[in-house]
Structures are given as structure tokens and as C-alpha cells.
Design a protein around this motif. Structure first.
Motif, PDB file in Angstrom:
ATOM      1  N   ALA A 131       0.836  -1.216   0.000  1.00 34.08           N
ATOM      2  CA  ALA A 131       0.000   0.000   0.000  1.00 34.08           C
ATOM      3  C   ALA A 131       0.863   1.255   0.000  1.00 34.08           C
ATOM      4  O   ALA A 131       0.596   2.209  -0.741  1.00 34.08           O
ATOM      5  CB  ALA A 131      -0.940  -0.019   1.202  1.00 34.08           C
ATOM      6  N   THR A 134       2.617   1.744  -3.341  1.00 34.62           N
ATOM      7  CA  THR A 134       1.616   2.104  -4.343  1.00 34.62           C
ATOM      8  C   THR A 134       1.250   3.586  -4.259  1.00 34.62           C
ATOM      9  O   THR A 134       1.201   4.280  -5.284  1.00 34.62           O
ATOM     10  CB  THR A 134       0.362   1.223  -4.170  1.00 34.62           C
ATOM     11  OG1 THR A 134       0.743  -0.149  -4.327  1.00 34.62           O
ATOM     12  CG2 THR A 134      -0.717   1.578  -5.168  1.00 34.62           C
ATOM     13  N   ARG A 145      -0.098   3.120 -13.824  1.00 33.19           N
ATOM     14  CA  ARG A 145      -0.534   1.739 -13.606  1.00 33.19           C
ATOM     15  C   ARG A 145       0.605   0.939 -12.972  1.00 33.19           C
ATOM     16  O   ARG A 145       1.748   1.011 -13.422  1.00 33.19           O
ATOM     17  CB  ARG A 145      -0.927   1.108 -14.944  1.00 33.19           C
ATOM     18  CG  ARG A 145      -1.328  -0.353 -14.890  1.00 33.19           C
ATOM     19  CD  ARG A 145      -1.627  -0.869 -16.303  1.00 33.19           C
ATOM     20  NE  ARG A 145      -1.730  -2.317 -16.335  1.00 33.19           N
ATOM     21  CZ  ARG A 145      -2.854  -3.000 -16.122  1.00 33.19           C
ATOM     22  NH1 ARG A 145      -3.992  -2.350 -15.871  1.00 33.19           N
ATOM     23  NH2 ARG A 145      -2.873  -4.316 -16.172  1.00 33.19           N
ATOM     24  N   GLU A 147       1.464  -3.094 -11.861  1.00 27.78           N
ATOM     25  CA  GLU A 147       1.042  -4.475 -12.046  1.00 27.78           C
ATOM     26  C   GLU A 147       1.826  -5.385 -11.108  1.00 27.78           C
ATOM     27  O   GLU A 147       2.953  -5.065 -10.721  1.00 27.78           O
ATOM     28  CB  GLU A 147       1.310  -4.926 -13.485  1.00 27.78           C
ATOM     29  CG  GLU A 147       0.579  -4.134 -14.533  1.00 27.78           C
ATOM     30  CD  GLU A 147       0.914  -4.574 -15.953  1.00 27.78           C
ATOM     31  OE1 GLU A 147       1.917  -5.306 -16.151  1.00 27.78           O
ATOM     32  OE2 GLU A 147       0.180  -4.176 -16.872  1.00 27.78           O
ATOM     33  N   GLY A 165      -5.764  -3.444  -2.773  1.00 24.85           N
ATOM     34  CA  GLY A 165      -6.556  -2.794  -3.817  1.00 24.85           C
ATOM     35  C   GLY A 165      -6.155  -3.126  -5.232  1.00 24.85           C
ATOM     36  O   GLY A 165      -6.586  -2.456  -6.170  1.00 24.85           O
ATOM     37  N   TYR A 166      -5.351  -4.161  -5.429  1.00 20.70           N
ATOM     38  CA  TYR A 166      -4.955  -4.579  -6.775  1.00 20.70           C
ATOM     39  C   TYR A 166      -6.012  -5.542  -7.303  1.00 20.70           C
ATOM     40  O   TYR A 166      -6.179  -6.639  -6.773  1.00 20.70           O
ATOM     41  CB  TYR A 166      -3.584  -5.263  -6.743  1.00 20.70           C
ATOM     42  CG  TYR A 166      -2.438  -4.288  -6.682  1.00 20.70           C
ATOM     43  CD1 TYR A 166      -1.602  -4.106  -7.782  1.00 20.70           C
ATOM     44  CD2 TYR A 166      -2.190  -3.544  -5.540  1.00 20.70           C
ATOM     45  CE1 TYR A 166      -0.545  -3.206  -7.734  1.00 20.70           C
ATOM     46  CE2 TYR A 166      -1.138  -2.646  -5.480  1.00 20.70           C
ATOM     47  CZ  TYR A 166      -0.323  -2.481  -6.587  1.00 20.70           C
ATOM     48  OH  TYR A 166       0.712  -1.587  -6.534  1.00 20.70           O
ATOM     49  N   HIS A 188      -2.640  -8.900 -11.427  1.00 21.58           N
ATOM     50  CA  HIS A 188      -3.358  -7.880 -10.668  1.00 21.58           C
ATOM     51  C   HIS A 188      -2.840  -6.509 -11.073  1.00 21.58           C
ATOM     52  O   HIS A 188      -1.675  -6.384 -11.485  1.00 21.58           O
ATOM     53  CB  HIS A 188      -3.104  -8.029  -9.164  1.00 21.58           C
ATOM     54  CG  HIS A 188      -3.623  -9.287  -8.568  1.00 21.58           C
ATOM     55  ND1 HIS A 188      -4.806  -9.343  -7.859  1.00 21.58           N
ATOM     56  CD2 HIS A 188      -3.113 -10.551  -8.518  1.00 21.58           C
ATOM     57  CE1 HIS A 188      -4.989 -10.566  -7.405  1.00 21.58           C
ATOM     58  NE2 HIS A 188      -3.976 -11.321  -7.804  1.00 21.58           N
ATOM     59  N   ARG A 190      -3.232  -1.953 -10.128  1.00 21.73           N
ATOM     60  CA  ARG A 190      -3.831  -0.748  -9.573  1.00 21.73           C
ATOM     61  C   ARG A 190      -3.612   0.345 -10.599  1.00 21.73           C
ATOM     62  O   ARG A 190      -2.537   0.459 -11.186  1.00 21.73           O
ATOM     63  CB  ARG A 190      -3.130  -0.317  -8.279  1.00 21.73           C
ATOM     64  CG  ARG A 190      -3.546  -1.019  -7.030  1.00 21.73           C
ATOM     65  CD  ARG A 190      -4.816  -0.480  -6.375  1.00 21.73           C
ATOM     66  NE  ARG A 190      -4.829   0.923  -6.041  1.00 21.73           N
ATOM     67  CZ  ARG A 190      -4.551   1.432  -4.859  1.00 21.73           C
ATOM     68  NH1 ARG A 190      -4.190   0.632  -3.862  1.00 21.73           N
ATOM     69  NH2 ARG A 190      -4.628   2.725  -4.656  1.00 21.73           N
ATOM     70  N   ARG A 192      -4.018   4.590 -11.275  1.00 27.06           N
ATOM     71  CA  ARG A 192      -4.189   5.870 -10.599  1.00 27.06           C
ATOM     72  C   ARG A 192      -5.612   6.380 -10.800  1.00 27.06           C
ATOM     73  O   ARG A 192      -6.145   6.365 -11.903  1.00 27.06           O
ATOM     74  CB  ARG A 192      -3.178   6.892 -11.140  1.00 27.06           C
ATOM     75  CG  ARG A 192      -3.222   8.200 -10.351  1.00 27.06           C
ATOM     76  CD  ARG A 192      -2.131   9.150 -10.742  1.00 27.06           C
ATOM     77  NE  ARG A 192      -2.141   9.391 -12.165  1.00 27.06           N
ATOM     78  CZ  ARG A 192      -1.054   9.664 -12.873  1.00 27.06           C
ATOM     79  NH1 ARG A 192       0.120   9.697 -12.301  1.00 27.06           N
ATOM     80  NH2 ARG A 192      -1.137   9.883 -14.157  1.00 27.06           N
TER      81      ARG A 192
END
Length: 194
Positions: A131, A134, A145, A147, A165-166, A188, A190, A192
Motif C-alpha cells: 500500500a 503504491t 498503472r 502491475e 486494492g490490486y 493484478h 492498480r 491511478r
């Protein structure tokens, strides 16, 4: 050969190498910091663990080799290819590793990888570290992005990704070779703002 782009890069070249690799707070008593030479025994010990070895086929065999990896990590930062952090207790022991690799500044995409030492598993260490990295990478640095992928058999890594949150985007069939053969890999990501 320089590639001509019709769009500006998502992250400007020089944005990372212009300053030292940061120390990132990850939780009240947890931080991400660059690897230091005295961390070599803890780093090497991770690869003596059966679970770590199961998911990571590139392994150091000695503390001297670990120190070579640490030197390569510093070069990665200076050349803006990657960032490698120790996950550590604030002022204390190494608990794991997290990295930002395969950085594509044009598209604003990078890959995350992590592992945690056995004594720190099940305590949220990997989730807090992921987290924190990220937030920094998508926010301060400006990647669009991030991955990560893991074996579909690695349930713990999947749990960490989802908690951070991925979103699971799919399965890459037979994408990685492990000691026991080919593995399908979960992808997976995330993004922005999303």
C-alpha cells in the motif's frame, strides 16, 4: 535509437535518479528503506525458506552474492530501471522485500514484487508495504498503472494484492517456470484514480 512519441511521457526521465532513493513510511512502526550491506544475512535467510524458494527461482547462494545484488539495486535506481527496498521495523529488523521494476516512463507502467520473511507473515507486513509503495509510485512519482503477478497457487500473495486494492485482471496461462514446472499466473493491477 530514440523513439519519437506523439504523447509526452507519463513520468519524466530523471525524476527518480535526481534524488536519493526515498525511505517510505508504511505503517506506524514499519518503513521501506534502501538495502544496506548489513542486511545481507537477513536477505539470504529468506531464500533458505521453503515457501520463498517455492515462488522465487532466482536465488542468491551467498552473502557475497547478495551484496552484488544490492550493488545492482543501487545501479537500477541510478539508471531508473527499478527501486528495491527492505521492508523493516522502524529502526530495526528486516521483515521482507518489495521492489518496483520494469519501469516504463513513457506509458507510466511498472511492476511490483515482494516477499516477507516467515516470522513476519500473517501480520499485514506485505499489505502495508505494498500500500505504501503504491501511494508513492502512483501519487508522488506519477506512474499511471502498477502491475503484479503471482502463481495461481500462491494464495497468500493473492490475498496481499487484493487487500492492497490490486484488482485481479486475469490469468496468464503457463506464464512462469517454477521448480515444479510451469505455473499459471494471476495478473493484478492498480490504476491511478481507480
Amino acid at each position: 535509437m530514440t523513439r519519437a512519441l506523439s504523447t509526452p511521457p507519463a513520468v519524466l526521465s530523471g525524476a527518480l535518479a535526481a534524488s536519493p532513493q526515498p525511505v517510505l513510511p508504511a505503517a506506524p512502526a514499519l518503513l521501506l528503506r534502501p538495502w544496506e550491506q548489513p542486511d545481507a544475512p537477513a536477505f539470504l535467510s529468506a531464500y533458505q525458506d521453503d515457501d520463498t524458494r517455492r515462488w522465487h527461482t532466482r536465488r542468491p547462494s551467498s552473502e557475497a552474492e547478495v551484496r552484488e545484488w544490492f550493488d545492482a539495486y543501487r545501479r537500477d535506481w541510478a539508471q531508473e530501471r527499478g527501486g528495491h527496498w527492505a521492508i523493516a521495523e522502524d529502526g530495526g529488523a528486516v521483515l521482507g522485500r518489495i521492489a518496483l521494476r520494469d519501469m516504463d516512463f513513457d506509458d507510466g507502467v511498472a511492476t511490483v514484487a515482494y516477499w516477507v520473511l516467515p516470522a513476519a507473515r500473517g501480520c499485514g507486513v506485505a499489505t502495508h508495504a505494498l500500500a505504501a509503495l503504491t501511494v508513492w509510485a502512483l501519487g508522488e512519482v506519477g506512474f499511471h498503472r502498477l502491475e503484479l503477478d503471482h502463481s495461481t497457487r500462491n494464495v497468500a500473495s493473492c490475498r496481499v494484492a487484493v487487500k492492497a486494492g490490486y484488482l485481479l485482471e486475469g490469468t496468464k496461462r503457463s506464464a512462469a517456470l517454477h521448480d515444479d514446472g510451469r505455473h499459471d499466473m494471476h495478473l493484478h493491477a492498480r490504476v491511478r484514480g481507480g
